[in-house]
Design an enzyme around this catalytic site. Structure first.
Site, PDB file in Angstrom:
ATOM      1  N   SER A  39      66.554   1.459  34.450  1.00 46.82           N
ATOM      2  CA  SER A  39      66.442   0.965  33.075  1.00 46.82           C
ATOM      3  C   SER A  39      67.159  -0.376  32.892  1.00 46.82           C
ATOM      4  CB  SER A  39      66.989   2.012  32.100  1.00 46.82           C
ATOM      5  OG  SER A  39      68.315   2.357  32.435  1.00 46.82           O
ATOM      6  N   THR A  40      68.284  -0.590  33.586  1.00 45.39           N
ATOM      7  CA  THR A  40      68.994  -1.873  33.445  1.00 45.39           C
ATOM      8  C   THR A  40      68.190  -2.977  34.137  1.00 45.39           C
ATOM      9  OG1 THR A  40      70.997  -0.532  33.658  1.00 45.39           O
ATOM     10  CG2 THR A  40      71.293  -2.903  33.521  1.00 45.39           C
ATOM     11  N   ASP A  90      70.486  -5.752  40.646  1.00 47.22           N
ATOM     12  CA  ASP A  90      70.142  -4.326  40.533  1.00 47.22           C
ATOM     13  C   ASP A  90      71.258  -3.572  39.804  1.00 47.22           C
ATOM     14  OD1 ASP A  90      68.776  -1.957  40.770  1.00 47.22           O
ATOM     15  OD2 ASP A  90      68.906  -1.825  42.952  1.00 47.22           O
ATOM     16  N   GLY A  91      70.900  -2.421  39.277  1.00 42.46           N
ATOM     17  CA  GLY A  91      71.847  -1.547  38.593  1.00 42.46           C
ATOM     18  C   GLY A  91      72.571  -0.640  39.564  1.00 42.46           C
ATOM     19  N   GLY A 104      70.465   5.123  43.557  1.00 44.26           N
ATOM     20  CA  GLY A 104      69.378   6.018  43.946  1.00 44.26           C
ATOM     21  C   GLY A 104      69.058   7.080  42.927  1.00 44.26           C
ATOM     22  N   GLU A 112      66.123  -0.378  47.969  1.00 49.27           N
ATOM     23  CA  GLU A 112      67.260  -1.103  47.368  1.00 49.27           C
ATOM     24  C   GLU A 112      68.252  -1.512  48.459  1.00 49.27           C
ATOM     25  OE1 GLU A 112      67.182   1.053  42.983  1.00 49.27           O
ATOM     26  OE2 GLU A 112      68.519   1.832  44.502  1.00 49.27           O
TER      27      GLU A 112
HETATM   28  C1  5RP Z   1      67.544   3.435  41.123  1.00 51.31           C
HETATM   29  C2  5RP Z   1      68.946   2.994  41.014  1.00 51.31           C
HETATM   30  C3  5RP Z   1      69.405   2.453  39.707  1.00 51.31           C
HETATM   31  O1  5RP Z   1      69.948   1.203  39.909  1.00 51.31           O
HETATM   32  C4  5RP Z   1      70.429   3.365  39.120  1.00 51.31           C
HETATM   33  O2  5RP Z   1      69.889   4.676  39.060  1.00 51.31           O
HETATM   34  C5  5RP Z   1      70.870   2.924  37.733  1.00 51.31           C
HETATM   35  O3  5RP Z   1      69.813   3.076  36.838  1.00 51.31           O
HETATM   36  P1  5RP Z   1      69.945   2.694  35.306  1.00 51.31           P
HETATM   37  O4  5RP Z   1      70.018   1.205  35.231  1.00 51.31           O
HETATM   38  O5  5RP Z   1      68.674   3.265  34.701  1.00 51.31           O
HETATM   39  O6  5RP Z   1      71.168   3.364  34.755  1.00 51.31           O
HETATM   40  O7  5RP Z   1      69.726   3.037  41.930  1.00 51.31           O
HETATM   41  O8  5RP Z   1      67.275   4.024  42.367  1.00 51.31           O
END
Ligand code: 5RP
Length: 231
Positions: A39-40, A90-91, A104, A112
């Site tokens: 989502s981020t 990435d988040g 993950g 990733e």
């Molecule tokens: C996806 C990830 C995301 O970066 C992690 O789950 C964070 O997600 P969000 O930004 O929705 O909190 O590793 O595999």
């Protein structure tokens, strides 16, 4: 809305905006941008759309992110053709003071990790709820070749973890995910990352300690803080 009432969505949006500012300042004209999943990362992709003319191209860590980028008219390339990426955004599900991460939660950990490995600069974007002193409250996802699922779960048990099969999930690579619980506090993230990866049948795991983030843009009600590794 007071500082106390800032929502998690607003914090994610602010982290994504800070990452846009960082990319516009640092990404070279002929360089590629790595894009994560979740989502981020989605907030970042949506903001990036207005600057697509300034980005040569992107490499996405999931089919979902690739589709979202294409829907915005942003070029998506295969990592094999780009020769790496300059910046990867990435988040994370958890991050500690060394900027080691658990990732993950969205199931995209392997791609990733590949993009993070191929990136000169890995910038993690997160809201303050992701910051922890010690990793491991969040389960560590492990991507596994399907036929090895129960063998890998038994090997994980020997390491002190409890592997929970993420029912109904097939990764972009055609594999399954085990979420490993009961590891908190993870005292030696690098060693655990290696041990999990050494189990036959494991593709990779969601500990990002051997290749941590270079910086984290951590969104708080007081603003977005830039974190560098503490050691
Ligand atoms: C996806 C990830 C995301 O970066 C992690 O789950 C964070 O997600 P969000 O930004 O929705 O909190 O590793 O595999």
């Amino acid at each position: 809305m007071s500082k106390n009432q800032v929502s998690q969505d607003q914090l994610k949006q602010a982290a994504a905006q800070a990452a846009i500012d960082y990319v516009l300042k640092h990404l070279e004209d002929d360089a590629f941008l790595g894009i994560g999943t979740g989502s981020t990362a989605n907030c970042f992709i949506d903001l990036l759309a207005q600057y697509k003319g300034r980005i040569k191209g992107t490499v996405a860590s999931s089919e979902a992110s690739a589709q979202r980028l294409r829907d915005h008219g942003i070029n998506v390339f295969e990592l094999n053709t780009t020769g790496g990426v300059q910046i990867y955004i990435d988040g994370a599900d958890e991050l500690n003071p060394a900027l080691e991460l658990i990732k993950g939660g969205g199931g995209a950990l392997t791609r990733e990790k590949i993009i993070a490995a191929a990136a000169d600069d890995f910038v993690c974007i997160a809201d303050q709820s992701k910051w922890v002193e010690h990793l491991g409250q969040f389960s560590v996802p492990v991507e596994v070749i399907p036929m090895a699922r129960s063998y890998v779960a038994r090997e994980i048990f020997k390491l002190g973890g409890e592997a929970v099969y993420r029912q109904g999930v097939v990764t972009d690579n055609g594999n399954v995910i085990l979420d490993v619980q009961r590891l908190h506090p993870i005292a030696a993230p690098k060693a655990l990352e290696e041990k999990l990866n050494n189990i036959t049948g494991v593709v990779t795991n969601g500990l990002f300690a051997l290749r941590p983030a270079n910086r984290v843009l951590l969104s708080t009600p007081e603003g977005v803080k830039t974190l560098k590794p503490s050691h």
